[in-house]
Design a protein around this motif. Structure first.
Motif, short mmCIF file in Angstrom:
data_model
loop_
_atom_site.label_atom_id
_atom_site.label_comp_id
_atom_site.label_asym_id
_atom_site.label_seq_id
_atom_site.Cartn_x
_atom_site.Cartn_y
_atom_site.Cartn_z
N ALA A 159 0.82 -1.21 0.00
CA ALA A 159 0.00 0.00 0.00
C ALA A 159 0.86 1.27 0.00
CB ALA A 159 -0.93 0.00 1.21
N THR A 160 2.12 1.15 0.43
CA THR A 160 2.99 2.33 0.50
C THR A 160 3.97 2.42 -0.66
OG1 THR A 160 4.61 1.15 1.86
CG2 THR A 160 2.83 2.33 3.02
N TRP A 161 3.88 1.54 -1.64
CA TRP A 161 4.81 1.55 -2.76
C TRP A 161 4.59 2.78 -3.63
CZ3 TRP A 161 4.19 -4.16 -4.79
CH2 TRP A 161 4.81 -5.02 -3.89
N THR A 162 5.69 3.23 -4.19
CA THR A 162 5.58 4.31 -5.17
C THR A 162 5.16 3.72 -6.51
OG1 THR A 162 7.87 4.08 -5.90
CG2 THR A 162 7.46 5.57 -4.03
N ALA A 163 4.85 4.57 -7.45
CA ALA A 163 4.43 4.10 -8.78
C ALA A 163 5.56 3.30 -9.44
CB ALA A 163 4.03 5.27 -9.65
N ALA A 164 6.79 3.72 -9.26
CA ALA A 164 7.93 3.02 -9.86
C ALA A 164 8.11 1.63 -9.23
CB ALA A 164 9.20 3.84 -9.68
N GLU A 165 7.95 1.55 -7.90
CA GLU A 165 8.07 0.25 -7.24
C GLU A 165 6.96 -0.69 -7.70
OE1 GLU A 165 10.09 1.30 -2.93
OE2 GLU A 165 7.94 1.66 -3.21
N ARG A 166 5.76 -0.15 -7.82
CA ARG A 166 4.62 -0.97 -8.26
C ARG A 166 4.83 -1.46 -9.70
NH1 ARG A 166 0.90 -4.22 -6.12
NH2 ARG A 166 -0.68 -4.56 -7.67
N ALA A 167 5.35 -0.59 -10.57
CA ALA A 167 5.61 -0.97 -11.95
C ALA A 167 6.68 -2.06 -12.03
CB ALA A 167 6.04 0.25 -12.76
N ALA A 168 7.72 -1.93 -11.21
CA ALA A 168 8.78 -2.95 -11.19
C ALA A 168 8.24 -4.29 -10.70
CB ALA A 168 9.93 -2.48 -10.31
N ARG A 205 6.33 -9.81 -11.93
CA ARG A 205 5.24 -10.77 -11.86
C ARG A 205 4.86 -11.26 -13.26
NH1 ARG A 205 -0.17 -9.30 -8.71
NH2 ARG A 205 1.07 -9.99 -6.94
N ARG A 206 4.77 -10.34 -14.23
CA ARG A 206 4.45 -10.73 -15.60
C ARG A 206 5.51 -11.66 -16.16
NH1 ARG A 206 2.65 -5.55 -16.06
NH2 ARG A 206 4.68 -4.82 -16.82
N SER A 207 6.75 -11.36 -15.86
CA SER A 207 7.85 -12.20 -16.35
C SER A 207 7.76 -13.61 -15.78
CB SER A 207 9.18 -11.56 -15.96
OG SER A 207 10.25 -12.38 -16.35
N ARG A 208 7.51 -13.71 -14.49
CA ARG A 208 7.36 -15.04 -13.86
C ARG A 208 6.16 -15.78 -14.42
NH1 ARG A 208 8.69 -12.33 -8.94
NH2 ARG A 208 6.46 -12.16 -8.53
N ASN A 209 5.04 -15.07 -14.59
CA ASN A 209 3.84 -15.71 -15.12
C ASN A 209 4.06 -16.21 -16.55
OD1 ASN A 209 2.46 -15.29 -12.78
ND2 ASN A 209 1.31 -13.52 -13.51
N ARG A 210 4.78 -15.42 -17.34
CA ARG A 210 5.06 -15.83 -18.71
C ARG A 210 5.94 -17.08 -18.72
NH1 ARG A 210 6.67 -10.83 -20.80
NH2 ARG A 210 4.49 -10.27 -20.93
#
Length: 66
Positions: A5-14, A19-24
């Motif tokens: 909940a306290t992540w910045t936009a950059a942290e959330r994007a990273a 997550r997308r990479s692992r899912n792929r």
């Protein structure tokens, strides 16, 4: 990383990128295993031909005593 909940936009994007990479990678692994099992199943379903079939029939005759 701390509380999401306290992540910045950059942290959330990273995080989302990782997550997308692992899912792929997991999806590709699952697809590869599915294709492997399908291929093995198809090969096992093909009836034996020629020399292999003759050997199998010879073995069966030996078991029946004919």
């Amino acid at each position: 990383m701390s509380d999401p909940a306290t992540w910045t936009a950059a942290e959330r994007a990273a995080f989302d990128a990782r997550r997308r990479s692992r899912n792929r990678a997991l999806g590709l692994t699952l697809a590869a295993l599915t294709l492997l099992f399908f291929g093995i199943t198809m090969v096992r379903m093909v009836p034996p031909s020629g020399e292999v079939q003759a050997k199998l029939m010879a073995q069966q005759k030996g078991w029946d005593g004919r």
